[in-house]
Structure formats: C-alpha cells, structure tokens
Design a protein around this motif. Structure first.
Motif, PDB file in Angstrom:
ATOM      1  N   ARG A  77      33.177 -26.551 -12.833  1.00 35.06           N
ATOM      2  CA  ARG A  77      33.522 -27.415 -13.924  1.00 35.06           C
ATOM      3  C   ARG A  77      32.744 -28.151 -14.282  1.00 35.06           C
ATOM      4  NH1 ARG A  77      32.936 -32.773 -11.377  1.00 35.06           N
ATOM      5  NH2 ARG A  77      34.153 -34.677 -11.631  1.00 35.06           N
ATOM      6  N   ASP A  78      31.312 -28.364 -13.522  1.00 36.20           N
ATOM      7  CA  ASP A  78      29.684 -29.019 -14.241  1.00 36.20           C
ATOM      8  C   ASP A  78      29.430 -28.099 -15.035  1.00 36.20           C
ATOM      9  OD1 ASP A  78      27.540 -30.687 -14.162  1.00 36.20           O
ATOM     10  OD2 ASP A  78      26.549 -28.738 -14.194  1.00 36.20           O
ATOM     11  N   LYS A  91      31.469 -26.576 -17.669  1.00 29.92           N
ATOM     12  CA  LYS A  91      32.161 -26.469 -18.880  1.00 29.92           C
ATOM     13  C   LYS A  91      32.083 -28.631 -19.287  1.00 29.92           C
ATOM     14  CE  LYS A  91      36.595 -24.212 -17.472  1.00 29.92           C
ATOM     15  NZ  LYS A  91      37.884 -24.640 -16.434  1.00 29.92           N
ATOM     16  N   ARG A  92      31.202 -29.085 -18.375  1.00 28.45           N
ATOM     17  CA  ARG A  92      31.540 -30.420 -18.833  1.00 28.45           C
ATOM     18  C   ARG A  92      30.048 -30.641 -19.174  1.00 28.45           C
ATOM     19  NH1 ARG A  92      33.556 -34.762 -14.631  1.00 28.45           N
ATOM     20  NH2 ARG A  92      35.093 -34.677 -14.810  1.00 28.45           N
ATOM     21  N   ASN A  93      28.855 -29.790 -18.659  1.00 26.62           N
ATOM     22  CA  ASN A  93      27.825 -30.258 -19.446  1.00 26.62           C
ATOM     23  C   ASN A  93      27.356 -28.385 -19.369  1.00 26.62           C
ATOM     24  OD1 ASN A  93      27.261 -32.497 -18.152  1.00 26.62           O
ATOM     25  ND2 ASN A  93      27.553 -31.618 -16.768  1.00 26.62           N
TER      26      ASN A  93
END
Length: 438
Positions: free
Chosen positions: A390-391, A393-395
């Motif tokens: 998740r991280d 993909k976001r960052n």
C-alpha cells in the motif's frame, strides 16, 4: 531409498539457500517478506517428507541451535548498522521508548486475553506466554525495510533491535520469578544488567585490541567463535548475554567514539576498520543462511490443523487487534501523523518461536494451542506485506518516479514524431519554442 543420506542433505540445503536468495529478490519486488515464503517452503517440505516416510525426525534440537545462532547474528548485524551520533540521539530514544512501552503494554493485554480464554492459565504463566507474542522480529523487519526512507529505515532497525533485547530480558526475568529461591527481584535484575554492561565493555575493548594484532588471514570465524563463547558463558552465569553482542557491535561500529584520550593510542584504526568491514559482510552472510534454515525447519514442524480451531482464531484475532491498537497510539504520540507504513511493520518471528520453546516445564499450560503462535506470526507478516505494498503504491521511490517520468517523456516524443508529417514541421516547432523562450 535413504532420504537423509549425506548427498541428499547437501543437495537439499543447497537448493533451500538458492531458493532463499530468489525469495529475497521476490520480496524486494513484491514486498512479501522472504520469511513468509521460507515458512511456506517448509510446510511443503513437511508433506514431501511425510510422503517418503521421513517425518519421524525430531527437528527441535536443530531448530533451537539455529535460533540461538541466528539471534546472535541478527543482533550483531543490526548493532553494526547503528551509528551513535549526537543527531541520532532523539531517534534512538524515541525508538527505545516505543519498543519498551509497546512491549510491556502488548504483553499485558495479551496476558489478560490468554488468562481469560485459555483453561488452566494463571496470570504468571499468561505473562510468560504473552511475552514472545509481543516481541518484534528484527529477522523479518531489517531485510524488509531497505526500500524505505533513511529515517524510517533507521527507526525500524533501532526499534526492532531494542524490542528483541528488551523482550528477551523480560522473558528471562519472568522465568527467574518462577523459582522463589533463585528470584533476585527487581534490584537483582538491574544489578545483573549493570554487571553485564561492564563485562560487555571490557570484553569489547579487549577483543578489538587483541584482534587488530592478529596477522592471520583466517580470524573472522575465530572472532565469531569468541562472541558465541561469551554468549554461552553469559547464559551459564545468568547474565543478559544478548547485551554482550549488542555492545560489542556498537563499540566496533563507533570506534572513534569509544576510543578517546589515551585509549586512542592503543587503537590501529585502519586495521580495526578492516575487521569491522569484513565482520559486517560475514555476519550478514551467516545471518542469511541461519535465518533461511531456521524458518524452513520451523515450517516443517508446523501443525496446520491447529489453525482450524475457532478458539485459536478468536484468541489470535484479539491479540492482533491489541497489537495494532497499542502501536497506533504510540506512533501517533511519538511520531505524529506520518506513521505509514510503520504502523503495519510489526511482525513476529524467530525470537517468538525461540522463546516459546524455552518456556520452562513448570510453567507449561496444556490448554495453550501452538496454533496461536503460528496464527500471530502469519497474521502480522501478512499485515506487514499489505502495508508495504500500500505504501509503495502511494509513495513510489525516487528511482521509480524517475523511471515513470522517463517513460512519459519517451511516449510524448514518440507521439510528437509520429503525428508530424514532415521534418520541416519539427524544425518549425523547435524554432517556435526557441523564440518563445527568448
């Protein structure tokens, strides 16, 4: 056919190490912890051994030795990474506070859950069973956070290392209290801790000064043998042996800080620095091999049927909820709003298994299902995997962002060329751009 013949064992171990190396590559690409893949490999091997009639071997003695050596190598590897500088003081203190408070709070809540739901569990035994479930696994965390920013990576290295050491100290403090005749109390515990630190510092200085004078090329495994000997003797003397390993790693990684004044004159910095770099390499390599074999053998010993119990699921889910609720509160208090993916990086692993098998017979509770241990280990690893993906993909990392920008630039250039009918139009466009710039 003899399954455990010499050549079969050599072939098997070689293939496992090769697969572990591949799993590390997969872990970097997908954020799935390599440890989880190793446990799955062990479970597969368990059924292969059963099919060929090789499931009667007791792997526990091997698992225990590998766990102890792996623990020493992992803590030493982490200590060699820790640079003690004035600007690192606050991050180190924050990490220690989060590790300590998180350990005690998680152990207390897990003990309350176990006391309430496990038949025959006393509060004293509940604390003992809850402690391994509350310790972060540096064996999983340190290799998994290499892609994070430097500040977040340092936080996880500090936190997981402190959690390992403090958790082990808490566990052996609790086991010591089982026998009133040998229980030295809180005062005795801290006296033991101070004595361990003093012995560790003296031993660290002596080892570095002696080994810098050894001219033989074959001395690194001699150094590791000395550290293992100190750890074993420390255990026999009821000292907090892991602190010996931690302090030695800190001293050799920060020699300019520890060798000051007259002591600096005894240090040949270049030779000592060479020992540090070589030790760093061999420690990382040894930790990789030991960690690989430990988790594969752990997978072989797992009883999957224990996961099917509704009671095991209920207890494990409650413990998981408490772990992340406590972690969320602590991270918001000490770190502010930027707590992703740190919130999700709280796996249990090698030390959890090792300490669980070290619970004394007089404290053992028949009603405790080992499936709880497995459920929490797998659950925390899966949550960590989800959080890391998740991280990511976001960052995206700077390298990924640069690659995306490069790809976009190439696509725009190709589109412009493909939609321009004449080279003269390109020249006209370039001339127009130059004009606008002027």
């Amino acid at each position: 056919m003899e399954i455990f013949s010499s050549y079969n064992v050599i072939i098997g171990i070689s293939l496992i190490i090769i697969l572990s190396f591949i799993f590390n590559g997969v872990a970097k690409k997908t954020s799935v912890p390599a440890v989880l893949l190793l446990i799955i490999l062990g479970i597969i091997l368990q059924y292969v051994l059963k099919a060929f009639g090789g499931d009667s071997i007791d792997f526990f003695p091997m698992l225990e030795v590998l766990g102890i050596v792996g623990l020493i190598m992992i803590v030493l590897e982490a200590a060699l990474e820790l640079k003690l500088k004035s600007d690192k003081l606050m991050p180190i203190l924050k990490s220690m506070a989060i590790a300590l408070i998180g350990l005690v709070a998680s152990t207390f809540i897990a003990a309350v859950i176990l006391k309430a739901l496990v038949e025959g569990m006393t509060m004293q035994s509940a604390w003992l069973y809850a402690t391994p479930l509350s310790i972060l696994s540096s064996a999983i965390i340190i290799p998994s956070v290499s892609g994070l920013s430097e500040a977040k990576k340092e936080f996880h290295v500090y936190e997981s290392t402190f959690s390992d050491i403090l958790g082990i100290m808490l566990f052996y403090f609790l086991t010591g209290r089982l026998n009133p005749a040998e229980d030295a109390g809180v005062g005795g515990f801290f006296l033991n801790l101070i004595l361990t630190i003093v012995i560790s510092l003296v031993a660290s200085y002596a080892i570095i000064l002696i080994f810098q004078k050894i001219k033989s090329q074959v001395k690194l495994f001699l150094l590791i043998a000395v550290l293992l000997l100190l750890y074993g003797l420390g255990k026999k003397m009821h000292l907090s042996s892991l602190i010996i390993i931690l302090i030695f790693g800190l001293v050799i990684a920060n020699m300019k800080l520890f060798f000051q004044g007259k002591l600096r004159g005894y240090l040949d910095f270049e030779k000592a620095k060479s020992i540090y770099h070589e030790l760093h390499v061999i420690t990382a390599e040894t930790a990789f091999v030991v960690r690989t074999l430990f988790f594969v053998i752990f997978g072989i010993t797992i009883v999957l049927s224990s996961l099917l119990s509704l009671k095991v699921t209920l207890i494990s889910v409650l413990i998981l909820i408490s772990i992340y609720a406590i972690r969320y509160g602590l991270l918001r208090l000490f770190m502010g709003k930027d707590i992703s993916p740190q919130l999700f990086i709280a796996p249990r692993g090698l030390i959890t298994v090792l300490l669980f098998y070290a619970i004394p017979a007089e404290a053992a509770i028949e009603g405790f299902e080992p499936g709880i241990l497995l459920f929490v280990i797998i659950g925390t690893s899966l949550i960590m995997t989800w959080g890391m993906i998740r991280d990511k993909k976001r960052n995206p990392t700077p390298v990924e962002e640069a690659n995306e920008e490069l790809e976009e630039g190439v696509e725009e250039t190709e589109y412009f060329i493909n939609n321009t009918t004449d080279l003269s139009e390109i020249d006209d466009a370039e001339a127009s751009d130059e004009y606008e710039t002027e």
